[in-house]
Design an enzyme around this catalytic site. Sequence first.
Site, PDB file in Angstrom:
ATOM      1  CB  CYS A 168       2.689   5.359  -3.301  1.00 23.13           C
ATOM      2  SG  CYS A 168       1.011   5.996  -3.311  1.00 23.13           S
ATOM      3  CB  CYS A 227      -0.292   3.859  -5.315  1.00 24.90           C
ATOM      4  SG  CYS A 227       0.200   5.557  -5.038  1.00 24.90           S
ATOM      5  CG  ASP A 228       1.988   0.460  -5.027  1.00 23.56           C
ATOM      6  OD1 ASP A 228       1.222   0.537  -6.002  1.00 23.56           O
ATOM      7  OD2 ASP A 228       3.127   0.947  -5.013  1.00 23.56           O
TER       8      ASP A 228
END
Length: 328
Positions: free
Chosen positions: A134, A137-138
Site C-alpha cells: 500500500c 499508507c506507507d
Amino acid sequence: MTHSKVVIIGSGPAGLTAALYAARANLEPLVVRGLQPGGLIATTSEVENYPGFVDGIGGFELYEHMERQAGRFGAQYKDAIIQRVDLSERPFKLYTDTDELISADTLIIATGASPRKLGVPGEEKLANRGVSYCATCDGFFFRNKKVVVVGGGNSALDEGLFLTRFVDELVIVHRRDSLRADPVLQERAFDNPKVRFVWDSTVDEVLGGERVEGVKLRNLKTGEQTTLETEGVFPYIGHVPNTWLFKDVLELDETGYLVTDNRQRTQIPGVFAAGDVVDHVYRQAITAAGEGCRAAMEATWFLSEQEHAAKKSQAVTEEVVSPALGQW
Ligand code: NAP
C-alpha cells in the site's frame, strides 16, 4: 443475534453501492466492513477515472463519501469479519470473528480481492519492514529513499508515481519489456526523472535482516542474477479474489472467482455477488459499483417476490380453510 433483510459483506465500491441502493429501497441493509474497510480503493492514492470528480479524488475520500451517502438512507455498518457462513437455508447464517450470529434474508457478497504476493523468500519475513502492498499508507516512510515497485499494470504505475512524491529513486521491475498499464500512465512514468525500469526481470528474493536491504533480480531472457540495493519493495502484480469463505459453499471458477449469472445471482437463490470477487476482466471501481447496484436491485426484487409468494400462499390457505369451516 442481528437480523437484516439484506446483509452485504465488504465495504468497497461494490458493497457500498449495493448498500446505497438497498437503503433507498428501505431495506436497511447491514454492511459488514471486513478486514479492509473501503476495500482496495481506500488504499489507492488518487482515483482519476471515477466519473463526477473532474480533478480526481483520493481513494480513501471516495470510500468515505460512499459510506456516508449510503448511511444517509439508513445503511448500517458493523466492524467485523465473517468467519463462517451457512447458506443451506434461509435466513442465511453468518458467524463473525467475535462469535456473533448475523442472519440474512438475502446476502450480497462483495469481499473484493487482495494483492497477490510475490511468493519469494524474504517477502513474508520483511512484510511491514520495507515490504508494503500500500503505497498510499506507507509511501511517507520512504522519504528520500530508493524503492522498488514490481509489476507493469495500472496499479504498479499509479502507485509508483505516487511514491515519487517521496522517494529519491523508483525502480520498476517488470517481467516483460512492455507495460500493460494505460498509455497515459506509461507516458507519465517515462517522463518522470525519478523512475527507472528494469525490464524482463523478476524478483527472486527480498534481502535484509531487520529491514529490507535489497532484492535479488533475475533476468528472464539471460538468466543472469543481480542484486539491487533498495529500502522498500512494493509488489503490484495483480490480485487474488477473497473467496476462501465460500470454497465449499458456492461455485468458484478455476481461478477462484465466484461464479454468477449475468444478473449477479449465484447458484443459491437470494445470494448475490458483485465487484472484484466476481470480475477478473474489468476490475474498476466504477464497474464494481455498477455490479453492486445490480446486486441490490436483484435482492430487492427477490425479497418482493418472496413476500408476494408468502401472501399468495397465505390467501390460498385462508380460502381453503374458510369454506371448510363454514360447512362445519
Ligand atoms: P494487472 O493489470 O493484472 O497487472 C499485474 C501486473 O503484474 C502485470 O504487469 C503482470 O505482468 C505482472 N505480474 C503478474 N504476476 C506476476 C508475477 N508473478 N511476477 C511478476 N510480475 C507479475 O493488475 P493491477 O495493475 O493490480 O490492476 C488490476 C485492475 O485494476 C486492472 O483492471 C487495472 O486496470 C485496474 N486499475 C486501474 C487503475 C486506473 O485506472 N488508474 C489503477 C489501478 C488499477 P504481465 O503484464 O506480463 O502480465
